[in-house]
Design a protein around this motif. Structure first.
Motif, mmCIF file in Angstrom:
data_model
loop_
_atom_site.group_PDB
_atom_site.id
_atom_site.type_symbol
_atom_site.label_atom_id
_atom_site.label_comp_id
_atom_site.label_asym_id
_atom_site.label_seq_id
_atom_site.Cartn_x
_atom_site.Cartn_y
_atom_site.Cartn_z
ATOM 1 N N ARG A 43 0.842 -1.196 0.000
ATOM 2 C CA ARG A 43 0.000 0.000 0.000
ATOM 3 C C ARG A 43 0.872 1.240 0.000
ATOM 4 O O ARG A 43 1.866 1.313 0.724
ATOM 5 C CB ARG A 43 -0.911 0.023 1.228
ATOM 6 C CG ARG A 43 -1.923 -1.099 1.286
ATOM 7 C CD ARG A 43 -2.882 -0.905 2.451
ATOM 8 N NE ARG A 43 -3.834 -2.007 2.559
ATOM 9 C CZ ARG A 43 -3.615 -3.116 3.253
ATOM 10 N NH1 ARG A 43 -2.467 -3.257 3.929
ATOM 11 N NH2 ARG A 43 -4.522 -4.066 3.303
ATOM 12 N N ARG A 44 0.498 2.219 -0.777
ATOM 13 C CA ARG A 44 1.180 3.507 -0.787
ATOM 14 C C ARG A 44 0.137 4.607 -0.943
ATOM 15 O O ARG A 44 -0.731 4.518 -1.815
ATOM 16 C CB ARG A 44 2.202 3.602 -1.943
ATOM 17 C CG ARG A 44 3.340 2.574 -1.875
ATOM 18 C CD ARG A 44 4.258 2.820 -0.687
ATOM 19 N NE ARG A 44 5.298 1.795 -0.614
ATOM 20 C CZ ARG A 44 5.219 0.681 0.088
ATOM 21 N NH1 ARG A 44 4.131 0.422 0.794
ATOM 22 N NH2 ARG A 44 6.222 -0.184 0.112
ATOM 23 N N GLY A 45 0.228 5.610 -0.085
ATOM 24 C CA GLY A 45 -0.706 6.723 -0.167
ATOM 25 C C GLY A 45 -2.146 6.310 0.003
ATOM 26 O O GLY A 45 -3.051 6.877 -0.629
ATOM 27 N N GLY A 46 -2.388 5.287 0.828
ATOM 28 C CA GLY A 46 -3.748 4.840 1.071
ATOM 29 C C GLY A 46 -4.328 3.962 -0.012
ATOM 30 O O GLY A 46 -5.503 3.585 0.050
ATOM 31 N N ARG A 47 -3.507 3.605 -1.008
ATOM 32 C CA ARG A 47 -4.001 2.778 -2.120
ATOM 33 C C ARG A 47 -3.213 1.490 -2.171
ATOM 34 O O ARG A 47 -1.993 1.479 -1.972
ATOM 35 C CB ARG A 47 -3.860 3.537 -3.447
ATOM 36 C CG ARG A 47 -4.450 2.807 -4.644
ATOM 37 C CD ARG A 47 -4.466 3.716 -5.850
ATOM 38 N NE ARG A 47 -3.155 3.883 -6.435
ATOM 39 C CZ ARG A 47 -2.690 3.134 -7.432
ATOM 40 N NH1 ARG A 47 -3.421 2.144 -7.923
ATOM 41 N NH2 ARG A 47 -1.500 3.370 -7.948
ATOM 42 N N VAL A 84 11.263 -3.625 -2.689
ATOM 43 C CA VAL A 84 10.155 -2.705 -2.426
ATOM 44 C C VAL A 84 10.663 -1.561 -1.556
ATOM 45 O O VAL A 84 11.349 -1.776 -0.553
ATOM 46 C CB VAL A 84 8.998 -3.432 -1.725
ATOM 47 C CG1 VAL A 84 7.962 -2.428 -1.233
ATOM 48 C CG2 VAL A 84 8.341 -4.422 -2.677
ATOM 49 N N THR A 85 10.352 -0.339 -1.954
ATOM 50 C CA THR A 85 10.778 0.823 -1.169
ATOM 51 C C THR A 85 9.633 1.300 -0.297
ATOM 52 O O THR A 85 8.463 1.238 -0.688
ATOM 53 C CB THR A 85 11.223 1.972 -2.084
ATOM 54 O OG1 THR A 85 10.138 2.326 -2.957
ATOM 55 C CG2 THR A 85 12.420 1.548 -2.917
ATOM 56 N N GLY A 86 9.984 1.761 0.912
ATOM 57 C CA GLY A 86 8.981 2.325 1.798
ATOM 58 C C GLY A 86 8.191 1.314 2.591
ATOM 59 O O GLY A 86 7.235 1.659 3.259
ATOM 60 N N GLY A 87 8.573 0.029 2.527
ATOM 61 C CA GLY A 87 7.853 -0.998 3.253
ATOM 62 C C GLY A 87 8.185 -0.973 4.741
ATOM 63 O O GLY A 87 8.994 -0.170 5.205
#
Length: 293
Positions: A43-47, A84-87
């Protein structure tokens, strides 16, 4: 090739913290599972870019990930590779698990991963104007101290010959055309000599002849017992070269299987939101996907 001693000095610092070299990889038998995704969600930015994806890839198989823009193909490839970045942790998806050779990705160290899977990103940047031969030789960095220098030379030469960039050996990378750069970066990944190969749109910048060359190389690697996962937009290439395809739509897998089984006009029309015809090639029988105009 005289660039390798200089390269070894440059990369030695990266391996200095290791108390001992990583163990040499053992190749999985053809037909055995090498990569498995279980309920992978990102999920990124709520999506949800990926939503509960399950996928298995076996040695001896070329799997193509296809689907419209924004379907989650590159995100899935990044999740499978551990990039994966930001996980929530190093390279991990938000939910679910990815296993490489029956071990969760977080249990592998970066040097161990680099000996077992190689990744060609969609966009690869090079910070310095390295000569092509030296850039390709960087693919041998994970093998530092694990093989004889002659093996490094042979792997680099084979990768450059196979991708048709040997004549560019002395050229500086920034002076190359887009297609030449794409093939040089592929050569670097091939020189890494891993059983699992993950390629994100490797044909995007290439003419038709070089597209066929790249997919022929990928198919041969799988026939030799490798496992290849490739993101493609060209459904014709996917149908011609992939053993299996996974069609992504909205972060989920809409269908997976042999191209002849899953490339149907109704399914592709729904996924791509455009009517298509699927016709058998008159000589090979391979599905040809033709948009209605």
């Amino acid at each position: 090739m005289n660039t390798l001693p200089r390269l070894r000095r440059r990369v030695s610092a990266a391996f200095a913290p290791l108390s001992r070299p990583p163990a040499l990889p053992v190749r999985a038998a053809t037909g055995s599972e090498v990569v498995r995704a279980e309920g992978v969600t990102v999920r990124r930015g709520g999506r949800a870019l990926l939503d509960g994806v399950d996928l298995t890839v076996r040695a001896g198989e070329l799997l193509a990930l296809v689907g419209p823009n924004g379907a989650g193909k590159s995100t899935l490839l990044a999740a499978l590779s551990g990039d994966v970045t930001g996980g929530p942790a190093r390279g991990e998806a938000d939910e679910g698990a990815v296993l490489l050779l029956d071990r969760p990705l977080p249990e592998w160290t970066p040097p161990q991963l680099a000996l077992r899977r190689a990744v060609l990103p969609q966009e690869a940047s090079v910070s310095f104007p390295f000569p092509v031969a030296e850039l390709v030789a960087m693919g041998r960095a994970p093998w530092a101290g694990l093989c004889a220098p002659g093996a490094d030379d042979a792997a680099v030469a084979a990768a450059m010959d196979g991708t048709g960039v040997a004549h560019l050996a002395g050229r500086r990378f920034p002076t190359l055309s887009g297609g030449e750069r794409a093939r040089v970066m592929l050569a670097r990944v091939l020189a890494q000599d891993t059983q699992v190969l993950m390629l994100d749109e490797p044909t995007a910048a290439l003419d038709i002849g070089h597209q066929e060359l790249v997919l022929s190389i990928a198919r041969q690697i799988s026939e030799d017992g490798g496992a290849v996962i490739v993101v493609l937009h060209d459904l014709g290439l996917a149908a011609a070269y992939a053993h299996r395809v996974a069609i992504l739509s909205g972060g989920r897998i809409a269908a997976q299987g042999a191209p002849a089984d899953v490339f149907t006009a109704s399914l592709l029309g729904n996924v791509y939101q455009h009517e298509v015809e699927v016709l058998p090639h008159p000589r090979t029988g391979v599905p040809l996907v033709v948009p209605l105009r």
